[in-house]
Design an enzyme around this catalytic site. Structure first.
Site, PDB file in Angstrom:
ATOM      1  N   ARG A 202       1.031  -1.284  -0.427  1.00  0.00           N
ATOM      2  CA  ARG A 202       0.362   0.329  -0.168  1.00  0.00           C
ATOM      3  C   ARG A 202       0.565   1.231   0.227  1.00  0.00           C
ATOM      4  NH1 ARG A 202      -3.593  -3.326   3.625  1.00  0.00           N
ATOM      5  NH2 ARG A 202      -2.748  -2.424   5.390  1.00  0.00           N
ATOM      6  N   CYS A 321      -2.644 -13.358  -3.297  1.00  0.00           N
ATOM      7  CA  CYS A 321      -2.154 -13.940  -1.643  1.00  0.00           C
ATOM      8  C   CYS A 321      -1.976 -15.566  -1.820  1.00  0.00           C
ATOM      9  CB  CYS A 321      -3.022 -13.333  -0.784  1.00  0.00           C
ATOM     10  SG  CYS A 321      -4.559 -14.083  -0.977  1.00  0.00           S
TER      11      CYS A 321
END
Length: 381
Positions: A202, A321
């Site tokens: 992020r 993921c």
């Protein structure tokens, strides 16, 4: 009592510090229960103890080579090692990262004095009281809350569990990260409430930001979207969950930012325009290596959709993921879909898990998260 005798391959895995033993890596099982703490032997020599699940292919998760009891004191010692490793970290973090902290099957996320646990082992489930007591004794939390209500069970025989284990019912908390604030609902949010593992990615998104218009797919509560807006971009953020989108809207207001949160399917973007930057962080698409082709096809569809909405010279980040979706597969997906769209791809780097999510070099499976960042240009070659 549970006794397991390893074959040569099983012993070699333990010797090189891999913590998973599979059913074809043992020669004999003597068990009075389908799950529990197993005593491990090789050629009649004691080699350690681990978490046994007779219903799973991953039959043992290795815990220790010592002849020690697996009890509250054991967990307290492992928790203390994890705590010392995180000295100087924010108190909003991953506290126990399963195998990476030598406690396979256990995840603990910390939100100040509130702790959220996730148990991914049937044998460990039986020791929940000892785990909670060790956490309370070492950390003195106000709350220990369980979020083992998995979408798909990580181990055979496990049940989905959710609820208060100690203290008081948690209220939503605010996590501060890289100058932004995020509202986290421990009880109703996904998994443990917040995806700490994408913290570094992020942050990198702000450096990656170029152009005017950005699209954040699978936004959840706006993690990437808010960082792109902070970088000055005009952002659309898409997710299927209206509840998560509403939390995202609250996050935007709390940070004084504007993000257009939209309910929609990231695999069907026909109603959207074109963007200078697109980030896609889908949920785990597969759990088993046997499903790799399914994952490849889904990612191919997703990236083709992305390229159809990417402006000339646009930038993209694709995340996964799932351990079974490795970097090679992701690069192959991007190469195939970009060639279909007559694009050239220039890689700009990879990001992964932050330092409160330790991995083991001896266990590639622990390094599950990866984000591929790249730029494109039209090919006239």
């Amino acid at each position: 009592m549970i006794v397991i005798r390893l074959n040569k391959r099983g012993m070699e895995k333990i010797s090189r510090k891999h913590l998973w033993i599979f059913s074809d890596e043992v020669t004999e099982i003597i068990a009075d229960s389908e799950s529990g703490i197993a005593n491990l032997f090789y050629e009649n020599h004691f080699v350690g103890r681990g978490l046994y699940n007779g219903r799973s292919k991953n039959i043992v998760k290795f815990l220790t080579s010592k002849d020690e009891e697996i009890n509250e004191d054991f967990f307290k010692k492992r928790f203390n090692l994890a705590l010392k490793r995180r000295e100087g970290f924010s108190k909003f973090r991953r506290e126990i990262n399963s195998e990476g902290d030598l406690l396979p099957g256990l995840v603990v996320d910390r939100f100040g004095d509130l702790m959220v646990i996730q148990i991914r082992s049937l044998a460990l489930e039986k020791m929940k009281d000892s785990i909670v007591k060790a956490l309370v004794d070492l950390y003195s939390p106000s709350t220990v809350y369980e979020r083992s209500d998995f979408e798909s069970l990580p181990e055979e025989g496990l049940s989905r569990e959710k609820g208060l284990l100690y203290g008081k019912i948690p209220q939503p908390v605010i996590v501060e990260e890289n100058g932004l604030k995020f509202l986290v609902d421990i009880v109703k949010g996904q998994k443990t409430g917040f995806f700490y593992d994408q913290r570094d990615s992020r942050k990198f998104a702000r450096e990656f930001a170029r152009g005017t218009y950005a699209l954040d797919l699978f936004t959840y509560t706006g993690g990437f979207a808010l960082n792109l807006a902070k970088a000055g971009m005009s952002v659309d953020a898409v997710d299927l969950s209206e509840a998560d989108l509403e939390t995202g809207r609250q996050n935007a207001i709390m940070n004084g930012l504007e993000v257009n949160f939209l309910r929609g399917d990231a695999f069907n973007l026909k109603d959207l325009g074109s963007y200078d930057l697109i980030i896609a962080d889908p949920p785990s698409l597969i759990k088993r290596k046997e499903d790799k082709q399914k994952a490849f096809d889904l990612l191919l569809k997703l990236t083709e959709e992305i390229f159809d909405h990417l402006k000339e010279g646009g930038r993209v980040s694709l995340c996964s993921c799932a351990y079974n979706i490795d970097r090679t597969m992701m690069e192959k997906v991007i190469l195939n879909s970009s060639q279909k769209k007559n694009l050239i791809v220039r890689p700009l780097g990879w990001t992964g898990m932050p330092s409160d999510h330790p991995t083991l070099l001896s266990m590639p499976e622990t390094d599950y998260l990866k984000c591929f960042w790249f730029e494109t240009l039209r090919s006239d070659l």
